[in-house]
Design a protein around this motif. Structure first.
Motif, PDB file in Angstrom:
ATOM      1  N   LEU A 157      36.671   2.041 -19.823  1.00  0.00           N
ATOM      2  CA  LEU A 157      36.635   0.862 -20.687  1.00  0.00           C
ATOM      3  C   LEU A 157      36.815  -0.402 -19.865  1.00  0.00           C
ATOM      4  CD1 LEU A 157      38.609   1.904 -23.902  1.00  0.00           C
ATOM      5  CD2 LEU A 157      36.146   1.554 -23.649  1.00  0.00           C
ATOM      6  N   ILE A 158      37.801  -0.398 -18.975  1.00  0.00           N
ATOM      7  CA  ILE A 158      37.927  -1.541 -18.065  1.00  0.00           C
ATOM      8  C   ILE A 158      37.344  -1.156 -16.707  1.00  0.00           C
ATOM      9  CG2 ILE A 158      39.920  -2.509 -19.259  1.00  0.00           C
ATOM     10  CD1 ILE A 158      41.687  -1.437 -16.977  1.00  0.00           C
ATOM     11  N   ASP A 159      36.830  -2.150 -15.993  1.00  0.00           N
ATOM     12  CA  ASP A 159      36.125  -1.896 -14.737  1.00  0.00           C
ATOM     13  C   ASP A 159      37.059  -2.024 -13.542  1.00  0.00           C
ATOM     14  OD1 ASP A 159      33.878  -1.130 -13.379  1.00  0.00           O
ATOM     15  OD2 ASP A 159      33.024  -3.139 -13.231  1.00  0.00           O
ATOM     16  N   CYS A 160      38.247  -1.436 -13.676  1.00  0.00           N
ATOM     17  CA  CYS A 160      39.237  -1.434 -12.599  1.00  0.00           C
ATOM     18  C   CYS A 160      40.317  -0.436 -12.985  1.00  0.00           C
ATOM     19  CB  CYS A 160      39.843  -2.827 -12.386  1.00  0.00           C
ATOM     20  SG  CYS A 160      40.758  -3.460 -13.814  1.00  0.00           S
ATOM     21  N   ASP A 161      41.266  -0.239 -12.094  1.00  0.00           N
ATOM     22  CA  ASP A 161      42.430   0.582 -12.406  1.00  0.00           C
ATOM     23  C   ASP A 161      43.564  -0.354 -12.831  1.00  0.00           C
ATOM     24  OD1 ASP A 161      45.077   1.916 -11.750  1.00  0.00           O
ATOM     25  OD2 ASP A 161      43.701   3.591 -11.418  1.00  0.00           O
ATOM     26  N   SER A 162      44.142  -0.123 -13.993  1.00  0.00           N
ATOM     27  CA  SER A 162      45.157  -1.047 -14.514  1.00  0.00           C
ATOM     28  C   SER A 162      46.362  -1.153 -13.594  1.00  0.00           C
ATOM     29  CB  SER A 162      45.606  -0.605 -15.916  1.00  0.00           C
ATOM     30  OG  SER A 162      46.116   0.714 -15.897  1.00  0.00           O
ATOM     31  N   ASP A 163      46.742  -0.047 -12.947  1.00  0.00           N
ATOM     32  CA  ASP A 163      47.877  -0.103 -12.019  1.00  0.00           C
ATOM     33  C   ASP A 163      47.576  -0.999 -10.820  1.00  0.00           C
ATOM     34  OD1 ASP A 163      49.218   1.583 -13.689  1.00  0.00           O
ATOM     35  OD2 ASP A 163      48.946   3.380 -12.474  1.00  0.00           O
ATOM     36  N   ASP A 164      46.345  -0.923 -10.317  1.00  0.00           N
ATOM     37  CA  ASP A 164      45.957  -1.780  -9.199  1.00  0.00           C
ATOM     38  C   ASP A 164      45.863  -3.246  -9.637  1.00  0.00           C
ATOM     39  OD1 ASP A 164      45.818   0.422  -7.555  1.00  0.00           O
ATOM     40  OD2 ASP A 164      43.651   0.680  -7.786  1.00  0.00           O
ATOM     41  N   GLY A 191      29.238  -3.988 -21.029  1.00  0.00           N
ATOM     42  CA  GLY A 191      28.712  -3.367 -22.242  1.00  0.00           C
ATOM     43  C   GLY A 191      29.725  -2.584 -23.058  1.00  0.00           C
ATOM     44  N   MET A 192      30.924  -2.344 -22.536  1.00  0.00           N
ATOM     45  CA  MET A 192      31.888  -1.533 -23.272  1.00  0.00           C
ATOM     46  C   MET A 192      32.477  -2.259 -24.481  1.00  0.00           C
ATOM     47  SD  MET A 192      32.161   1.579 -22.540  1.00  0.00           S
ATOM     48  CE  MET A 192      31.867   2.791 -21.252  1.00  0.00           C
ATOM     49  N   GLU A 207      26.098   4.503 -16.552  1.00  0.00           N
ATOM     50  CA  GLU A 207      26.399   3.453 -15.575  1.00  0.00           C
ATOM     51  C   GLU A 207      27.050   2.252 -16.222  1.00  0.00           C
ATOM     52  OE1 GLU A 207      23.540   3.240 -11.879  1.00  0.00           O
ATOM     53  OE2 GLU A 207      22.314   3.271 -13.706  1.00  0.00           O
ATOM     54  N   GLN A 208      26.646   1.941 -17.450  1.00  0.00           N
ATOM     55  CA  GLN A 208      27.193   0.789 -18.160  1.00  0.00           C
ATOM     56  C   GLN A 208      27.279   1.109 -19.654  1.00  0.00           C
ATOM     57  OE1 GLN A 208      24.521  -2.311 -17.014  1.00  0.00           O
ATOM     58  NE2 GLN A 208      22.744  -1.373 -17.964  1.00  0.00           N
ATOM     59  N   LEU A 231      26.300   3.247 -25.688  1.00  0.00           N
ATOM     60  CA  LEU A 231      25.884   2.730 -26.990  1.00  0.00           C
ATOM     61  C   LEU A 231      24.620   3.412 -27.473  1.00  0.00           C
ATOM     62  CD1 LEU A 231      26.407   0.707 -29.257  1.00  0.00           C
ATOM     63  CD2 LEU A 231      25.119  -0.998 -27.958  1.00  0.00           C
ATOM     64  N   ALA A 232      23.672   3.626 -26.568  1.00  0.00           N
ATOM     65  CA  ALA A 232      22.424   4.278 -26.953  1.00  0.00           C
ATOM     66  C   ALA A 232      22.661   5.680 -27.488  1.00  0.00           C
ATOM     67  CB  ALA A 232      21.473   4.331 -25.751  1.00  0.00           C
TER      68      ALA A 232
END
Length: 268
Positions: free
Chosen positions: A43-50, A107-108, A255-256, A261-262
């Motif tokens: 959902l997010i494009d990173c690690d929340s801890d980082d 796109g999430m 990938e996104q 969604l599709a």
């Protein structure tokens, strides 16, 4: 005479048809599709801890903290780090506002908005090794909390002294998931709980990226869909399976968010 004949012959037949229709509606009204999302790197494009480490005063985490991280004791590491932020004057409000700025994967947000608009067809669960406070902060910042039925994650709490605490869910432990949380057990429990409430799922769509997403995917059936993120560990693990051990569910890499969604739109 005619009235009596109608009452004896026509009315019972009509009532039987009505009862059959009502029974069919009652049997099918709880059928839905369950969408399950990992949080970090999905959902997010990173690690929340980082991401949250960027708040560290001076821009660098003290070396003495890293040992827990190296030992993969992430919740203990994060608990120490949040204490360090507190000791240096970083408030929970500032911490969660900063967490809310974590970028969503392209796109999430549209995916969750779509689910929110089609709650009669979809239920949505977030299954994550992050923590509830961080996840809720990102959802509320974007007005997406209404799209999610439940968050299964490690615990988070702000005490009366203005200090954030996190601790492991650790209700289940398995050899595939991290020590903090077993996503496979949680997904199975959720489906059973919903069935007891009269909600049955005709299909489960699982969207994730990491090693600990493999456990819930193993338990899915041939009508379900597993969506591993391209270039990440979950897809690598699936592709390494031997033919006799391959997943029963259909595998659709993404990938996104538009790819996810599709797939969801195709079920309407």
């Amino acid at each position: 005479m005619t009235s009596s004949w109608v009452q004896k012959v026509v009315r019972p037949k009509f009532l039987k048809t009505v009862v059959e229709r009502l029974a069919f509606k009652m049997a099918t009204k709880g059928d839905k599709i369950l969408s399950v999302f990992d949080f970090d790197e999905t959902l997010i494009d990173c690690d929340s801890d980082d991401w949250i480490l960027k708040l560290c005063p001076g821009g660098q985490v003290p070396e003495w903290m890293w040992e827990k991280h190296r030992q993969r004791h992430y919740m203990e590491f994060l608990e120490h780090f949040l204490q360090y932020l507190h000791d240096n004057g970083v408030t929970p409000k500032h911490t969660l506002e900063f967490m809310a700025e974590a970028p969503y994967t392209d796109g999430m947000e549209d995916v969750l908005k779509f689910i929110g608009k089609n709650r009669d067809k979809f239920d949505c669960v977030i299954a994550s090794g992050a923590n509830t406070l961080f996840i809720e902060a990102t959802l509320k910042a974007r007005g997406l909390e209404h799209a999610v039925n439940r968050i299964d994650s490690n615990h988070g709490h702000v005490d009366d002294k203005g200090r954030i605490h996190v601790w492991a869910y650790h209700k289940h432990v398995c050899t595939i998931c991290s020590a903090d949380i077993c996503k496979g057990a949680l997904l199975s429990e959720y489906v059973k709980e919903q069935a007891q409430k009269g909600v049955t799922y005709t299909k489960v769509v699982y969207v994730g990226d990491g090693r600990n997403d493999f456990c819930p995917c193993k338990g899915l059936g041939c009508s379900d869909v597993v969506m591993p993120r391209k270039g990440y560990k979950l897809l690598e693990r699936i592709e390494a399976l031997t033919p006799e051990n391959r997943l029963k569910a259909k595998v659709v890499p993404w990938e996104q968010g538009s790819d996810v969604l599709a797939v969801l739109e195709s079920f309407l």
